[in-house]
Scaffold this motif. Structure first.
Motif, PDB file in Angstrom:
ATOM      1  N   GLY A  85     -30.774  35.745  12.609  1.00 38.81           N
ATOM      2  CA  GLY A  85     -30.225  36.937  13.242  1.00 38.81           C
ATOM      3  C   GLY A  85     -29.086  36.682  14.205  1.00 38.81           C
ATOM      4  N   VAL A  86     -28.555  35.468  14.219  1.00 37.69           N
ATOM      5  CA  VAL A  86     -27.436  35.149  15.110  1.00 37.69           C
ATOM      6  C   VAL A  86     -26.132  35.626  14.467  1.00 37.69           C
ATOM      7  N   LYS A  87     -25.284  36.279  15.249  1.00 41.38           N
ATOM      8  CA  LYS A  87     -23.972  36.686  14.756  1.00 41.38           C
ATOM      9  C   LYS A  87     -23.072  35.459  14.694  1.00 41.38           C
ATOM     10  N   VAL A  88     -22.426  35.271  13.533  1.00 41.13           N
ATOM     11  CA  VAL A  88     -21.688  34.031  13.288  1.00 41.13           C
ATOM     12  C   VAL A  88     -20.288  34.332  12.775  1.00 41.13           C
ATOM     13  N   GLU A  89     -19.345  33.555  13.243  1.00 43.34           N
ATOM     14  CA  GLU A  89     -18.003  33.529  12.670  1.00 43.34           C
ATOM     15  C   GLU A  89     -17.731  32.103  12.207  1.00 43.34           C
ATOM     16  N   GLU A  90     -17.166  31.961  11.030  1.00 42.42           N
ATOM     17  CA  GLU A  90     -16.877  30.641  10.470  1.00 42.42           C
ATOM     18  C   GLU A  90     -15.387  30.331  10.596  1.00 42.42           C
ATOM     19  N   LYS A  91     -15.086  29.150  11.117  1.00 42.32           N
ATOM     20  CA  LYS A  91     -13.704  28.661  11.178  1.00 42.32           C
ATOM     21  C   LYS A  91     -13.706  27.221  10.664  1.00 42.32           C
ATOM     22  N   PHE A  92     -13.624  27.100   9.341  1.00 41.69           N
ATOM     23  CA  PHE A  92     -13.735  25.809   8.687  1.00 41.69           C
ATOM     24  C   PHE A  92     -12.352  25.226   8.357  1.00 41.69           C
ATOM     25  N   ASN A  93     -12.361  23.937   8.012  1.00 39.22           N
ATOM     26  CA  ASN A  93     -11.137  23.244   7.597  1.00 39.22           C
ATOM     27  C   ASN A  93     -10.055  23.265   8.669  1.00 39.22           C
ATOM     28  N   ILE A  94     -10.455  23.132   9.926  1.00 39.98           N
ATOM     29  CA  ILE A  94      -9.494  23.255  11.017  1.00 39.98           C
ATOM     30  C   ILE A  94      -8.567  22.052  11.097  1.00 39.98           C
ATOM     31  N   GLY A  95      -9.121  20.865  11.067  1.00 44.46           N
ATOM     32  CA  GLY A  95      -8.278  19.692  11.224  1.00 44.46           C
ATOM     33  C   GLY A  95      -9.047  18.544  11.834  1.00 44.46           C
ATOM     34  N   SER A  96      -8.373  17.758  12.647  1.00 45.77           N
ATOM     35  CA  SER A  96      -8.917  16.517  13.170  1.00 45.77           C
ATOM     36  C   SER A  96      -9.762  16.727  14.423  1.00 45.77           C
ATOM     37  N   ARG A  97     -10.439  15.656  14.828  1.00 44.57           N
ATOM     38  CA  ARG A  97     -11.281  15.688  16.020  1.00 44.57           C
ATOM     39  C   ARG A  97     -10.474  16.024  17.273  1.00 44.57           C
ATOM     40  N   GLU A  98      -9.219  15.563  17.327  1.00 42.24           N
ATOM     41  CA  GLU A  98      -8.396  15.836  18.500  1.00 42.24           C
ATOM     42  C   GLU A  98      -8.300  17.330  18.776  1.00 42.24           C
ATOM     43  N   VAL A  99      -8.131  18.126  17.722  1.00 44.26           N
ATOM     44  CA  VAL A  99      -8.047  19.578  17.868  1.00 44.26           C
ATOM     45  C   VAL A  99      -9.429  20.184  18.082  1.00 44.26           C
ATOM     46  N   LEU A 100     -10.378  19.762  17.264  1.00 45.68           N
ATOM     47  CA  LEU A 100     -11.721  20.343  17.306  1.00 45.68           C
ATOM     48  C   LEU A 100     -12.377  20.182  18.671  1.00 45.68           C
ATOM     49  N   TYR A 101     -12.289  19.000  19.235  1.00 47.79           N
ATOM     50  CA  TYR A 101     -12.960  18.728  20.511  1.00 47.79           C
ATOM     51  C   TYR A 101     -12.427  19.622  21.622  1.00 47.79           C
ATOM     52  N   GLY A 102     -11.126  19.756  21.708  1.00 48.25           N
ATOM     53  CA  GLY A 102     -10.546  20.608  22.730  1.00 48.25           C
ATOM     54  C   GLY A 102     -10.925  22.067  22.553  1.00 48.25           C
ATOM     55  N   GLN A 103     -10.972  22.523  21.299  1.00 43.19           N
ATOM     56  CA  GLN A 103     -11.327  23.917  21.046  1.00 43.19           C
ATOM     57  C   GLN A 103     -12.788  24.203  21.369  1.00 43.19           C
ATOM     58  N   LEU A 104     -13.644  23.234  21.156  1.00 40.95           N
ATOM     59  CA  LEU A 104     -15.051  23.410  21.530  1.00 40.95           C
ATOM     60  C   LEU A 104     -15.182  23.454  23.058  1.00 40.95           C
ATOM     61  N   GLN A 105     -14.472  22.588  23.729  1.00 43.26           N
ATOM     62  CA  GLN A 105     -14.567  22.528  25.185  1.00 43.26           C
ATOM     63  C   GLN A 105     -14.044  23.817  25.818  1.00 43.26           C
ATOM     64  N   SER A 106     -13.027  24.410  25.213  1.00 45.61           N
ATOM     65  CA  SER A 106     -12.464  25.645  25.765  1.00 45.61           C
ATOM     66  C   SER A 106     -13.302  26.874  25.435  1.00 45.61           C
ATOM     67  N   GLY A 107     -14.216  26.773  24.485  1.00 48.79           N
ATOM     68  CA  GLY A 107     -15.046  27.905  24.097  1.00 48.79           C
ATOM     69  C   GLY A 107     -14.539  28.666  22.902  1.00 48.79           C
ATOM     70  N   ASN A 108     -13.408  28.257  22.316  1.00 47.63           N
ATOM     71  CA  ASN A 108     -12.918  28.923  21.110  1.00 47.63           C
ATOM     72  C   ASN A 108     -13.791  28.596  19.900  1.00 47.63           C
ATOM     73  N   LEU A 109     -14.488  27.478  19.958  1.00 48.05           N
ATOM     74  CA  LEU A 109     -15.527  27.142  18.993  1.00 48.05           C
ATOM     75  C   LEU A 109     -16.833  26.956  19.748  1.00 48.05           C
ATOM     76  N   THR A 110     -17.937  27.187  19.058  1.00 49.23           N
ATOM     77  CA  THR A 110     -19.253  27.058  19.695  1.00 49.23           C
ATOM     78  C   THR A 110     -20.044  25.872  19.162  1.00 49.23           C
ATOM     79  N   VAL A 111     -19.944  25.635  17.864  1.00 48.26           N
ATOM     80  CA  VAL A 111     -20.760  24.601  17.207  1.00 48.26           C
ATOM     81  C   VAL A 111     -19.900  23.812  16.230  1.00 48.26           C
ATOM     82  N   LEU A 112     -20.088  22.502  16.218  1.00 50.36           N
ATOM     83  CA  LEU A 112     -19.429  21.627  15.243  1.00 50.36           C
ATOM     84  C   LEU A 112     -20.435  20.636  14.667  1.00 50.36           C
ATOM     85  N   PRO A 113     -20.383  20.343  13.375  1.00 50.89           N
ATOM     86  CA  PRO A 113     -21.132  19.208  12.838  1.00 50.89           C
ATOM     87  C   PRO A 113     -20.383  17.926  13.210  1.00 50.89           C
TER      88      PRO A 113
END
Length: 318
Positions: A85-113
């Protein structure tokens, strides 16, 4: 192979940390500089707008790097959350860890594998932890306050020394240690840099001296199959392990450190329900299972979301 996947099998330079800080700065600025496009519309199967850190009734944004395995894992996480029942948005195929990590820290992403060993190497290249327990303990103290890891799965995508099933049966090979008596007769293959990085370590730790080292790169699994090498450096979730019936030998002395699939989260964006759903996935996901799923995605060309759906139906986490 993408930058994030390459990086989890190599010694990472300290400059990556600076890149991570730069990516974080981008993620914290206006939408025009946000590589994820800021408040983009939710995916067809998701709901609501992008999460900005709220967990109660907010949208959890599941991201992934730009290689098939990570997209598959992101889809498993996403569908497991939706099932609770969790509301989810998918943002896949973003790119490298350099981008992903910063986006998670800023809150633009919530969860990463993520892969725990590679993540630790990215944050602290000098850390020598190799076991799952030690790697996760180090991550807990190294990650910034806004981020955290949930339960690691037994599934690992990491280096292995693999042999064919025929070779394993003929010489009773189950672990790297079992190669000691035959290494002098065997040719080993792997990426061009594998000999430089691992030859001395395999001698020191397991007493292995191979007859020959061949730079087989992306054809390592094929070289095992055709017999031109007897031992190969194959990643443990490579679908050719299933396709060619290869046997990754166990590594009891941890030459190859832990690389467990582990949810990395922005703590403010996940509540108890989301945490439980993701931990339930980790409890059921193992290396053999993930390798089988990757054969369906990479060899059979099935849609990752459909493969993820089948896995969740069969395993019923949570």
């Amino acid at each position: 192979m993408s930058t994030i996947k390459r990086s989890r099998h190599a010694v990472l330079l300290g400059t990556l940390a600076a890149l991570a800080l730069g990516a974080t700065a981008c993620g914290s600025s206006a939408d025009s500089s946000n590589p994820l496009g800021g408040g983009s519309s939710a995916s067809a199967s998701g709901a609501g707008s992008a999460a900005t850190g709220g967990s109660s009734g907010g949208t959890v944004v599941v991201g992934s790097a730009n290689f098939p395995e990570n997209v598959l894992l992101g889809s498993i996480y996403s569908q497991a959350l939706k099932a609770k029942g969790v509301k989810v948005e998918e943002k896949f195929n973003i790119g490298s860890r350099e981008v992903l990590y910063g986006q998670l820290q800023s809150g633009n992403l919530t969860v990463l594998p993520e892969y725990n060993g590679a993540l630790l190497a990215y944050l602290d290249a000098k850390n020598t932890a190799v076991t799952t327990q030690d790697v996760n303990a180090a991550l807990t103290t190294t990650l910034p306050a806004a981020l955290g890891i949930l339960d690691s799965s037994p599934a690992e995508d990491k280096d292995s020394l693999s042999v064919t099933q025929e070779t394993a049966d003929k010489y009773n090979l189950k672990s790297i240690a079992d190669l000691t008596a035959k290494a002098g007769e065997f040719t080993i293959g792997g990426p061009p840099e594998f000999k430089t990085r691992r030859e001395q370590q395999l001698k020191d730790v397991y007493g292995l001296t191979f007859k020959e080292w061949k730079p087989t790169a992306d054809t390592t699994a094929n070289a095992l199959k055709d017999g031109s090498i007897q031992v190969g450096n194959v990643f443990t979730t490579d679908p050719k392990i299933v396709q060619y019936k290869l046997v990754p030998l166990s590594d009891p002395k941890n030459v190859f450190g832990a690389q467990n699939v582990t949810p990395l989260v922005n703590k403010a964006g996940v509540d108890a329900t989301a945490t439980a759903a993701l931990n339930a996935v980790s409890a059921k996901l193992d290396t053999a299972g993930l390798t089988g799923l990757m054969k369906r995605v990479s060899v059979d060309k099935e849609d990752p979301s459909a493969v993820a759906k089948d896995w969740l139906k069969a395993n019923g986490p949570g």
